[in-house]
Design a protein around this motif. Structure first.
Motif, PDB file in Angstrom:
ATOM      1  N   THR A 156       0.843  -1.188   0.000  1.00  0.00           N
ATOM      2  CA  THR A 156       0.000   0.000   0.000  1.00  0.00           C
ATOM      3  C   THR A 156       0.881   1.241   0.000  1.00  0.00           C
ATOM      4  O   THR A 156       2.085   1.176   0.273  1.00  0.00           O
ATOM      5  CB  THR A 156      -0.908   0.068   1.243  1.00  0.00           C
ATOM      6  OG1 THR A 156      -0.099   0.284   2.406  1.00  0.00           O
ATOM      7  CG2 THR A 156      -1.706  -1.208   1.421  1.00  0.00           C
ATOM      8  N   TRP A 157       0.260   2.369  -0.291  1.00  0.00           N
ATOM      9  CA  TRP A 157       0.924   3.649  -0.114  1.00  0.00           C
ATOM     10  C   TRP A 157       0.366   4.264   1.155  1.00  0.00           C
ATOM     11  O   TRP A 157      -0.826   4.535   1.264  1.00  0.00           O
ATOM     12  CB  TRP A 157       0.689   4.564  -1.306  1.00  0.00           C
ATOM     13  CG  TRP A 157       1.265   5.942  -1.097  1.00  0.00           C
ATOM     14  CD1 TRP A 157       0.589   7.089  -0.851  1.00  0.00           C
ATOM     15  CD2 TRP A 157       2.658   6.288  -1.111  1.00  0.00           C
ATOM     16  NE1 TRP A 157       1.462   8.145  -0.705  1.00  0.00           N
ATOM     17  CE2 TRP A 157       2.739   7.681  -0.858  1.00  0.00           C
ATOM     18  CE3 TRP A 157       3.851   5.565  -1.306  1.00  0.00           C
ATOM     19  CZ2 TRP A 157       3.959   8.361  -0.799  1.00  0.00           C
ATOM     20  CZ3 TRP A 157       5.053   6.242  -1.235  1.00  0.00           C
ATOM     21  CH2 TRP A 157       5.108   7.621  -0.995  1.00  0.00           C
ATOM     22  N   ASP A 158       1.220   4.458   2.147  1.00  0.00           N
ATOM     23  CA  ASP A 158       0.805   5.032   3.419  1.00  0.00           C
ATOM     24  C   ASP A 158       0.921   6.550   3.307  1.00  0.00           C
ATOM     25  O   ASP A 158       2.019   7.112   3.394  1.00  0.00           O
ATOM     26  CB  ASP A 158       1.687   4.501   4.552  1.00  0.00           C
ATOM     27  CG  ASP A 158       1.157   4.878   5.923  1.00  0.00           C
ATOM     28  OD1 ASP A 158       1.056   6.086   6.197  1.00  0.00           O
ATOM     29  OD2 ASP A 158       0.857   3.973   6.721  1.00  0.00           O
ATOM     30  N   GLN A 159      -0.216   7.195   3.112  1.00  0.00           N
ATOM     31  CA  GLN A 159      -0.224   8.629   2.890  1.00  0.00           C
ATOM     32  C   GLN A 159       0.263   9.393   4.116  1.00  0.00           C
ATOM     33  O   GLN A 159       0.958  10.405   4.010  1.00  0.00           O
ATOM     34  CB  GLN A 159      -1.640   9.094   2.523  1.00  0.00           C
ATOM     35  CG  GLN A 159      -1.730  10.556   2.097  1.00  0.00           C
ATOM     36  CD  GLN A 159      -1.001  10.807   0.780  1.00  0.00           C
ATOM     37  OE1 GLN A 159      -1.101  10.021  -0.165  1.00  0.00           O
ATOM     38  NE2 GLN A 159      -0.259  11.905   0.715  1.00  0.00           N
ATOM     39  N   GLY A 160      -0.111   8.886   5.307  1.00  0.00           N
ATOM     40  CA  GLY A 160       0.256   9.583   6.525  1.00  0.00           C
ATOM     41  C   GLY A 160       1.749   9.706   6.723  1.00  0.00           C
ATOM     42  O   GLY A 160       2.250  10.739   7.181  1.00  0.00           O
ATOM     43  N   HIS A 161       2.484   8.639   6.389  1.00  0.00           N
ATOM     44  CA  HIS A 161       3.932   8.648   6.568  1.00  0.00           C
ATOM     45  C   HIS A 161       4.675   8.904   5.257  1.00  0.00           C
ATOM     46  O   HIS A 161       5.898   9.048   5.269  1.00  0.00           O
ATOM     47  CB  HIS A 161       4.406   7.321   7.168  1.00  0.00           C
ATOM     48  CG  HIS A 161       3.917   7.096   8.565  1.00  0.00           C
ATOM     49  ND1 HIS A 161       2.859   6.252   8.852  1.00  0.00           N
ATOM     50  CD2 HIS A 161       4.309   7.612   9.752  1.00  0.00           C
ATOM     51  CE1 HIS A 161       2.645   6.253  10.158  1.00  0.00           C
ATOM     52  NE2 HIS A 161       3.504   7.068  10.718  1.00  0.00           N
TER      53      HIS A 161
ATOM     54  N   LYS B 159       4.230   0.763   2.138  1.00  0.00           N
ATOM     55  CA  LYS B 159       4.038  -0.123   3.278  1.00  0.00           C
ATOM     56  C   LYS B 159       3.754  -1.531   2.760  1.00  0.00           C
ATOM     57  O   LYS B 159       2.845  -1.732   1.953  1.00  0.00           O
ATOM     58  CB  LYS B 159       2.868   0.381   4.125  1.00  0.00           C
ATOM     59  CG  LYS B 159       2.555  -0.431   5.366  1.00  0.00           C
ATOM     60  CD  LYS B 159       1.418   0.263   6.126  1.00  0.00           C
ATOM     61  CE  LYS B 159       1.002  -0.482   7.354  1.00  0.00           C
ATOM     62  NZ  LYS B 159      -0.109   0.227   8.053  1.00  0.00           N
ATOM     63  N   VAL B 160       4.565  -2.483   3.212  1.00  0.00           N
ATOM     64  CA  VAL B 160       4.447  -3.861   2.730  1.00  0.00           C
ATOM     65  C   VAL B 160       4.283  -4.803   3.918  1.00  0.00           C
ATOM     66  O   VAL B 160       5.012  -4.695   4.913  1.00  0.00           O
ATOM     67  CB  VAL B 160       5.690  -4.261   1.900  1.00  0.00           C
ATOM     68  CG1 VAL B 160       5.675  -5.751   1.586  1.00  0.00           C
ATOM     69  CG2 VAL B 160       5.749  -3.441   0.614  1.00  0.00           C
ATOM     70  N   SER B 161       3.326  -5.697   3.806  1.00  0.00           N
ATOM     71  CA  SER B 161       3.067  -6.703   4.841  1.00  0.00           C
ATOM     72  C   SER B 161       3.300  -8.079   4.218  1.00  0.00           C
ATOM     73  O   SER B 161       2.379  -8.684   3.665  1.00  0.00           O
ATOM     74  CB  SER B 161       1.627  -6.579   5.357  1.00  0.00           C
ATOM     75  OG  SER B 161       1.378  -5.272   5.850  1.00  0.00           O
ATOM     76  N   PRO B 162       4.525  -8.597   4.285  1.00  0.00           N
ATOM     77  CA  PRO B 162       4.867  -9.809   3.532  1.00  0.00           C
ATOM     78  C   PRO B 162       4.143 -11.068   3.965  1.00  0.00           C
ATOM     79  O   PRO B 162       4.125 -12.053   3.228  1.00  0.00           O
ATOM     80  CB  PRO B 162       6.380  -9.941   3.754  1.00  0.00           C
ATOM     81  CG  PRO B 162       6.660  -9.163   4.982  1.00  0.00           C
ATOM     82  CD  PRO B 162       5.675  -8.038   5.000  1.00  0.00           C
ATOM     83  N   LEU B 163       3.517 -11.059   5.145  1.00  0.00           N
ATOM     84  CA  LEU B 163       2.756 -12.229   5.616  1.00  0.00           C
ATOM     85  C   LEU B 163       1.250 -11.993   5.542  1.00  0.00           C
ATOM     86  O   LEU B 163       0.491 -12.748   6.139  1.00  0.00           O
ATOM     87  CB  LEU B 163       3.135 -12.559   7.067  1.00  0.00           C
ATOM     88  CG  LEU B 163       4.583 -12.961   7.337  1.00  0.00           C
ATOM     89  CD1 LEU B 163       4.789 -13.180   8.832  1.00  0.00           C
ATOM     90  CD2 LEU B 163       4.958 -14.225   6.569  1.00  0.00           C
ATOM     91  N   PHE B 164       0.805 -10.985   4.821  1.00  0.00           N
ATOM     92  CA  PHE B 164      -0.596 -10.585   4.886  1.00  0.00           C
ATOM     93  C   PHE B 164      -1.566 -11.703   4.507  1.00  0.00           C
ATOM     94  O   PHE B 164      -2.677 -11.773   5.012  1.00  0.00           O
ATOM     95  CB  PHE B 164      -0.836  -9.351   3.999  1.00  0.00           C
ATOM     96  CG  PHE B 164      -1.305  -9.667   2.610  1.00  0.00           C
ATOM     97  CD1 PHE B 164      -2.619  -9.423   2.243  1.00  0.00           C
ATOM     98  CD2 PHE B 164      -0.449 -10.209   1.667  1.00  0.00           C
ATOM     99  CE1 PHE B 164      -3.072  -9.710   0.961  1.00  0.00           C
ATOM    100  CE2 PHE B 164      -0.887 -10.509   0.395  1.00  0.00           C
ATOM    101  CZ  PHE B 164      -2.215 -10.252   0.030  1.00  0.00           C
ATOM    102  N   ASP B 165      -1.147 -12.627   3.629  1.00  0.00           N
ATOM    103  CA  ASP B 165      -2.034 -13.692   3.177  1.00  0.00           C
ATOM    104  C   ASP B 165      -1.725 -15.039   3.840  1.00  0.00           C
ATOM    105  O   ASP B 165      -2.234 -16.076   3.420  1.00  0.00           O
ATOM    106  CB  ASP B 165      -1.958 -13.841   1.655  1.00  0.00           C
ATOM    107  CG  ASP B 165      -0.530 -13.979   1.133  1.00  0.00           C
ATOM    108  OD1 ASP B 165       0.429 -13.899   1.941  1.00  0.00           O
ATOM    109  OD2 ASP B 165      -0.366 -14.168  -0.093  1.00  0.00           O
TER     110      ASP B 165
END
Length: 262
Positions: A161-166, A170-176
């Motif tokens: 995702t693109w974290d607009q706030g920071h 942003k990558v979550s390699p275990l998300f699935d």
């Protein structure tokens, strides 16, 4: 080479390429693709220990950092030391501002977060959200241990995702991955884990704000349980992964065109 505005954004490219890879491959591709610092923030939970293992054993140039709130379990501190000894790498600590903690406790008392949601959010902001901003300052990408299965609130997560706030990827390699898959991985690899997991704590945060969960409860039902009873754990977020209006950060349409990606 001039940037082609017709080409996919960095986030869109990662969304296309990362799903076919395993978590180790995802981390390696992220490191190759993104210019500038990458930070992985760990709470030393099961997922985070799996990711730290992958980063450390591959020697990836990804900083591993943690937010020491000052209210962690003794078992978490012991695991922190064990992990550094095991891999020969330091986990960088970010602490809350002394003045902010003093003002918080003076205002609401040492455990004032039990009495109002606003007080709990204020505590999380001082002890976690503000230090996170410092941990991510100057970073191009942020790696997290989020999984879509962890709660109803996180069910819409995507890999990148693109974290607009920071202002970063942003990558979550275990998300699935399922929790069972993560547990099998750390057992197979001999990754050190928090002994609280075996005592009914699937999600571990600050000691006053975490309890064991009963069979059948959502993984994050033990976080801020006095607020989230009867809500399927959907309210169990501290603010690290929320937008300013209180929503979980979802997949953005992509980073601004022209962000530095090889």
């Amino acid at each position: 080479m001039p940037f082609d505005p017709r080409s996919p954004s960095p986030v869109e490219r990662l969304q296309q390429e990362l799903p076919a890879l395993d978590p180790a491959g995802r981390l390696a591709l992220l490191r190759r693709s993104v210019e500038g610092p990458i930070v992985f923030t760990t709470s030393l939970g099961l997922e985070d220990q799996a990711i730290a293992h992958l980063i450390f054993t591959a020697g990836l140039a990804i900083e591993v950092a943690t937010l020491d709130t000052g209210r962690l379990f003794p078992e978490t501190y012991a695991l922190w030391a064990e992990t550094e000894a095991r891999y020969g790498r330091r986990i960088r600590a970010f602490y809350p501002r002394q003045e902010a903690v003093e003002a918080l406790v003076a205002d609401q008392g040492i455990d004032g977060f039990y009495h109002a949601i606003e007080a709990r959010k204020a505590c999380c902001h001082v002890r976690k959200v503000e230090p996170l901003g410092r941990a991510l300052k100057g970073a191009s990408a942020w790696v997290t241990g989020l999984r879509a299965e962890q709660s109803a609130h996180r069910g819409g997560l995507e890999l990148a995702t693109w974290d607009q706030g920071h202002g970063l990827i942003k990558v979550s390699p275990l998300f699935d991955w399922s929790r069972e898959a993560v547990a099998a991985f750390v057992e197979r690899e001999g990754v050190p884990v928090n002994p609280l997991h075996a005592r009914g704590f699937p999600s571990i945060g600050c000691a006053p704000c975490t309890r064991a969960v009963a069979p059948g409860e959502p993984e994050r039902a033990g976080r801020w349980w006095w607020e989230s009873e009867g809500r399927d754990g959907a309210g169990s977020e501290c603010g690290l992964h929320l937008t300013p209006d209180g929503r979980l950060v979802r997949a953005a349409r992509g980073a601004p065109r022209g962000e530095a990606v090889s």
